[in-house]
Design a protein around this motif. Structure first.
Motif, PDB file in Angstrom:
ATOM      1  N   ILE A 142      40.405  45.609  40.168  1.00  5.26           N
ATOM      2  CA  ILE A 142      39.854  44.578  39.300  1.00  5.26           C
ATOM      3  C   ILE A 142      40.196  44.895  37.851  1.00  5.26           C
ATOM      4  O   ILE A 142      40.051  46.036  37.397  1.00  5.26           O
ATOM      5  CB  ILE A 142      38.323  44.489  39.463  1.00  5.26           C
ATOM      6  CG1 ILE A 142      37.975  44.015  40.873  1.00  5.26           C
ATOM      7  CG2 ILE A 142      37.710  43.556  38.422  1.00  5.26           C
ATOM      8  CD1 ILE A 142      36.487  44.020  41.171  1.00  5.26           C
TER       9      ILE A 142
ATOM     10  N   LEU B 160      36.395  36.417  42.352  1.00  2.92           N
ATOM     11  CA  LEU B 160      37.118  36.579  41.095  1.00  2.92           C
ATOM     12  C   LEU B 160      38.435  35.817  41.112  1.00  2.92           C
ATOM     13  O   LEU B 160      39.127  35.749  42.137  1.00  2.92           O
ATOM     14  CB  LEU B 160      37.385  38.061  40.822  1.00  2.92           C
ATOM     15  CG  LEU B 160      36.174  38.939  40.503  1.00  2.92           C
ATOM     16  CD1 LEU B 160      36.618  40.381  40.299  1.00  2.92           C
ATOM     17  CD2 LEU B 160      35.413  38.438  39.284  1.00  2.92           C
TER      18      LEU B 160
ATOM     19  N   THR C 126      32.251  39.521  42.429  1.00  2.00           N
ATOM     20  CA  THR C 126      33.402  40.332  42.863  1.00  2.00           C
ATOM     21  C   THR C 126      34.179  39.663  43.987  1.00  2.00           C
ATOM     22  O   THR C 126      35.415  39.777  44.058  1.00  2.00           O
ATOM     23  CB  THR C 126      32.925  41.730  43.315  1.00  2.00           C
ATOM     24  OG1 THR C 126      32.238  42.357  42.229  1.00  2.00           O
ATOM     25  CG2 THR C 126      34.096  42.601  43.736  1.00  2.00           C
TER      26      THR C 126
ATOM     27  N   ASP D 114      31.966  35.661  38.008  1.00  2.00           N
ATOM     28  CA  ASP D 114      31.980  37.114  37.861  1.00  2.00           C
ATOM     29  C   ASP D 114      31.596  37.803  39.164  1.00  2.00           C
ATOM     30  O   ASP D 114      31.446  39.017  39.223  1.00  2.00           O
ATOM     31  CB  ASP D 114      31.015  37.540  36.750  1.00  2.00           C
ATOM     32  CG  ASP D 114      31.248  38.971  36.295  1.00  2.00           C
ATOM     33  OD1 ASP D 114      32.398  39.338  36.021  1.00  2.00           O
ATOM     34  OD2 ASP D 114      30.261  39.734  36.232  1.00  2.00           O
TER      35      ASP D 114
ATOM     36  N   ARG E  59      36.339  39.208  34.091  1.00  2.00           N
ATOM     37  CA  ARG E  59      36.869  40.095  35.138  1.00  2.00           C
ATOM     38  C   ARG E  59      37.760  39.263  36.049  1.00  2.00           C
ATOM     39  O   ARG E  59      37.454  38.109  36.362  1.00  2.00           O
ATOM     40  CB  ARG E  59      35.726  40.704  35.947  1.00  2.00           C
ATOM     41  CG  ARG E  59      34.852  41.675  35.165  1.00  2.00           C
ATOM     42  CD  ARG E  59      34.108  42.628  36.094  1.00  2.00           C
ATOM     43  NE  ARG E  59      33.384  41.926  37.140  1.00  2.00           N
ATOM     44  CZ  ARG E  59      33.064  42.463  38.318  1.00  2.00           C
ATOM     45  NH1 ARG E  59      33.435  43.708  38.597  1.00  2.00           N
ATOM     46  NH2 ARG E  59      32.374  41.766  39.210  1.00  2.00           N
TER      47      ARG E  59
ATOM     48  N   GLU F  45      39.998  43.673  33.532  1.00  2.00           N
ATOM     49  CA  GLU F  45      39.056  43.094  32.570  1.00  2.00           C
ATOM     50  C   GLU F  45      39.813  42.540  31.374  1.00  2.00           C
ATOM     51  O   GLU F  45      40.668  43.225  30.794  1.00  2.00           O
ATOM     52  CB  GLU F  45      38.050  44.134  32.086  1.00  2.00           C
ATOM     53  CG  GLU F  45      37.046  44.573  33.138  1.00  2.00           C
ATOM     54  CD  GLU F  45      35.990  45.508  32.562  1.00  2.00           C
ATOM     55  OE1 GLU F  45      36.243  46.105  31.492  1.00  2.00           O
ATOM     56  OE2 GLU F  45      34.921  45.637  33.166  1.00  2.00           O
TER      57      GLU F  45
END
Length: 408
Positions: free
Chosen positions: A175, A115, A112, A110, A167, A177
């Motif tokens: 990004i 990802l 950033t 998770d 994510r 989800e």
């Protein structure tokens, strides 16, 4: 000569207080060194033969879900370690419960910066200890591994499955989800009281616990156990504090021809109410304390009188050292603001000077039993109580013994 005798007397009183304080510190540190390292709680584990063994389980920081437990069969027996392959379930009574299960888990990062570009969860089967958050017709579980937080659930005796939230990276600047867990909740938690809470729900512990508790209340025949409530302690304590204070005061004038006034050492009561706020850190070891306190100091020496009354407002930090489930030591440091009214020193020459108190620090060491009763030794170093009268210098110190009782 008189000045030197009086100053020497005050110096001896200060030395006596410091010796008492240092002795208390020495005993406390040795006590901590011997006992504060390990805390075991009454619990149990169930082995592969479905045998339940009562024992003492070493309390963990719950930073990660365990893959083994450390336990003792009694206080006087050496600790042992047993791995996940030999334990079907374990728990600490009235606090927590873990079960072993083969589950499919998605370990996608998770972070950033790390990802995945894949929207779908990548599920792989693993054998894990899952923490039970809610138990009933619908069960909610939690697994943590460093920054990885995953929630699982099942209904009745069905297979345990992960609530999917992920994510993922759409572009370098966008990004997305995957909120499949909302759909899972809609499909499996069929209760009118729950539907409104699923809309825009967050993948957070408190939100999910609330939904599963509500669902289980829709099925009154099922026994509901909310382990999350059992683990969470009150974040606020209110403590009644009554004590005795030993204070000494020496007043000196910048003119060496004016004799010092040693008001000596006096005992007086102190009365306070302490608000203690638990900080959201591991094991509730740190608290913020605020304690409005009434105190006084009255003395008369050679027709010189002092009448010092104030409301002290210490605001500070306290740290606990757990000795066992029912006993802990603590240290605290506070910054004290003073509010005084009609406090003054009346000199034999007829001069009356109002007392103005300089804010100062206080340091305390204590012991608390059963989260109810405490005893603290608190030291306030030399402080100035006549800040507006520059010709005078005061040395005021105090040492307090404080009994505390936790009201709630």
């Amino acid at each position: 000569m008189t000045n030197k005798i009086q100053a020497g007397h005050t110096f001896n009183l200060m030395n006596m207080k410091k010796k008492i304080l240092l002795t208390f510190i020495f005993i406390s540190l040795n006590y901590l060194n011997c006992f504060s390292q390990i805390t075991f709680e009454k619990g149990y584990y169930i082995n592969n033969s479905d045998q339940k063994i009562d024992c003492l389980i070493k309390k963990t920081e719950e930073l990660n879900s365990p893959n083994k437990i450390v336990y003792k069969l009694s206080d006087n027996i050496a600790e042992e370690t047993i791995g996940i392959e030999s334990v079907k379930e374990f728990g600490i009574y009235n606090t927590s419960k873990y079960i072993r299960s083969f589950v499919k888990i998605d370990r996608s990062s998770d972070d950033t910066n790390r990802l995945s570009e894949e929207k779908e969860a990548i599920l792989k089967e693993e054998q894990l200890f899952l923490m039970v958050l809610v138990q009933g017709k619908a069960n909610l579980y939690f697994y943590k591994d460093r920054n990885l937080n995953r929630y699982f659930f099942n209904i009745d005796n069905s297979d345990i499955e992960q609530l999917i939230y992920k994510r993922y990276k759409i572009t370098n600047f966008k990004i997305g989800e995957n909120n499949k867990f909302e759909e899972q909740l809609w499909d499996k938690l069929n209760c009118p009281n729950v539907a409104k809470d699923i809309i825009n729900i967050k993948y957070r512990k408190n939100k999910l616990v609330k939904i599963f508790v509500k669902y289980n209340k829709c099925n009154p025949k099922a026994e509901l156990v909310n382990f999350q409530n059992k683990r969470e302690r009150d974040f606020f304590n209110l403590n009644f504090r009554l004590g005795i204070k030993s204070s000494s005061l020496l007043v000196q004038h910048e003119n060496p021809n004016i004799e010092d006034i040693n008001f000596g050492n006096e005992l007086s009561p102190r009365l306070g109410i302490e608000a203690e706020f638990l900080m959201p850190l591991k094991n509730n070891k740190w608290t913020v304390v605020i304690e409005p306190t009434y105190q006084s100091f009255k003395s008369k020496k050679n027709d010189n009188k002092v009448d010092y009354r104030s409301i002290e407002l210490p605001v500070g930090i306290r740290h606990y050292f757990f000795l066992n489930k029912n006993s802990k030591l603590f240290i605290n440091a506070s910054y004290i603001t003073h509010f005084s009214n009609n406090s003054k020193i009346e000199f034999s020459n007829g001069a009356n000077l109002e007392i103005e108190i300089k804010n100062n620090m206080a340091f305390g060491f204590g012991h608390k039993i059963n989260d109810k009763y405490s005893l603290e030794l608190r030291y306030i170093p030399i402080k100035e109580i006549m800040t507006e009268h520059y010709a005078y210098k005061t040395n005021y110190t105090s040492l307090s013994l404080i009994f505390g009782y936790t009201i709630f």
